[in-house]
Design an enzyme around this catalytic site. Structure first.
Site, PDB file in Angstrom:
ATOM      1  N   PRO A  73       0.844  -1.202   0.000  1.00 55.43           N
ATOM      2  CA  PRO A  73       0.000   0.000   0.000  1.00 55.43           C
ATOM      3  C   PRO A  73       0.881   1.254   0.000  1.00 55.43           C
ATOM      4  CG  PRO A  73      -0.639  -1.537   1.739  1.00 55.43           C
ATOM      5  CD  PRO A  73       0.665  -2.022   1.212  1.00 55.43           C
ATOM      6  N   LYS A  74       0.457   2.282  -0.724  1.00 51.61           N
ATOM      7  CA  LYS A  74       1.177   3.557  -0.702  1.00 51.61           C
ATOM      8  C   LYS A  74       0.597   4.414   0.415  1.00 51.61           C
ATOM      9  CE  LYS A  74       3.060   7.130  -3.689  1.00 51.61           C
ATOM     10  NZ  LYS A  74       3.038   8.150  -2.636  1.00 51.61           N
ATOM     11  N   ILE A  75       1.469   4.857   1.312  1.00 49.32           N
ATOM     12  CA  ILE A  75       1.036   5.603   2.490  1.00 49.32           C
ATOM     13  C   ILE A  75       1.030   7.093   2.176  1.00 49.32           C
ATOM     14  CG2 ILE A  75       1.496   6.076   4.926  1.00 49.32           C
ATOM     15  CD1 ILE A  75       0.688   3.181   4.291  1.00 49.32           C
TER      16      ILE A  75
ATOM     17  N   GLU B  61      -4.364   5.860  -0.906  1.00 50.48           N
ATOM     18  CA  GLU B  61      -3.649   6.640  -1.910  1.00 50.48           C
ATOM     19  C   GLU B  61      -3.222   5.847  -3.139  1.00 50.48           C
ATOM     20  OE1 GLU B  61      -0.029   9.876  -2.311  1.00 50.48           O
ATOM     21  OE2 GLU B  61       0.155   8.260  -0.871  1.00 50.48           O
ATOM     22  N   GLY B  62      -2.826   4.608  -2.984  1.00 45.63           N
ATOM     23  CA  GLY B  62      -2.367   3.863  -4.147  1.00 45.63           C
ATOM     24  C   GLY B  62      -1.552   2.653  -3.751  1.00 45.63           C
TER      25      GLY B  62
END
Length: 288
Positions: free
Chosen positions: A24-26, A168-169
């Site tokens: 996961p993008k933080i 976020e991504g």
């Protein structure tokens, strides 16, 4: 010791490859944690020291010298979601009393995704899967530290979950990638969960490039400012705008030439800010 971090390319969309792992993008800001001879320093990706800003992180100690790469995150106490604006509130605080107060009301978490040096050994020339194995065995010094989870191969499945959770991504990383200090590498790729909006272009900057964007406000439909579009506009789009804008001019001030709200555009952005502004808007296309 500051280590210039490895940077990411942007992928055109979600992808799944067996030789990649996915995280996961933080939604926070990049942080290098450096502990040497029991002395801790924290750095942003641009080598700005921010040790004072995060006492809950800087005050912690590992049992050995270590350099880590990760992201500072902050959870909104009302929504339970990771909140970039809260992180910026922490980062921008300068007074000691304010920092102390915010560390209690808006505590941060250091989400670690890589280990660069440990027990005197530089790990950057080891493949990522080996660095991840070392990282997973670390004893973390307090509850403000965490290690990012990851999966192998299933990037598109993870992205679907990220979208469903409004996160976020996703970041995809080649399993055998070395840590390329200070370089942007295709071995690490980000896929952003963009938000889209339709806006009116109501002004343009006199100096430098920028289009003022506006959106309808409430049931009245009256337009209110929502941000400035500076990115994503091609030379062809700028030429088309210059052909139309002079016919729409209705006034000007020191910074902007103001236009009748006839031009509409689609933009992509990270999200809406709490004050209702576009966060990092990127022009996509004109709406005819």
């Amino acid at each position: 010791m500051f280590i210039s971090p490895m940077l990411l390319h942007t992928a055109p969309g979600p992808f799944s490859r067996r030789d990649f792992l996915y995280e996961p993008k933080i939604d926070g800001h990049r942080l290098i944690y450096s502990q040497e001879s029991n002395d801790v320093h924290l750095y942003t990706r641009h080598n700005n020291e921010c040790t004072r800003q995060y006492p809950e992180i800087a005050g912690a100690r590992f049992s050995h010298d270590i350099d880590l790469d990760g992201e500072i995150a902050c959870v909104d106490p009302l929504t339970g979601s990771v909140d970039f604006e809260s992180v910026m509130s922490r980062f921008q605080a300068s007074r000691t009393d304010k920092i102390r107060q915010l560390s209690g009301t808006l505590p941060v978490t250091y989400v670690i995704f890589d280990i660069l040096r440990y027990k005197g050994e530089d790990l950057r020339n080891r493949p990522l899967f080996e660095r991840k194995a070392i990282l997973s065995g670390l004893a973390l010094p307090n509850a403000h530290f965490g290690v990012i989870p990851y999966i192998e191969g299933a990037g598109e499945d993870l992205f679907e979950q990220i979208v469903a959770r409004d996160m976020e991504g996703v970041v995809g990383k080649r399993k055998n990638s070395l840590y390329e200090t200070g370089r942007r590498s295709a071995a690490w790729q980000k896929v952003i969960n963009w938000t889209y909006a339709d806006v009116y272009i109501t002004a343009y900057r006199k100096q430098g490039f920028g289009w003022l964007a506006a959106i309808p406000s409430g049931s009245s439909g009256k337009l209110r400012p929502a941000g400035i579009i500076e990115l994503g506009v091609s030379p062809l789009h700028k030429q088309a705008f210059r052909g139309v804008a002079p016919q729409l001019v209705k006034g000007e001030d020191k910074e902007f030439v103001h236009l009748e709200p006839r031009l509409r555009a689609k933009v992509r952005m990270r999200n809406w800010t709490k004050s209702g502004m576009l966060r990092s808007p990127v022009f996509t296309e004109f709406i005819v």
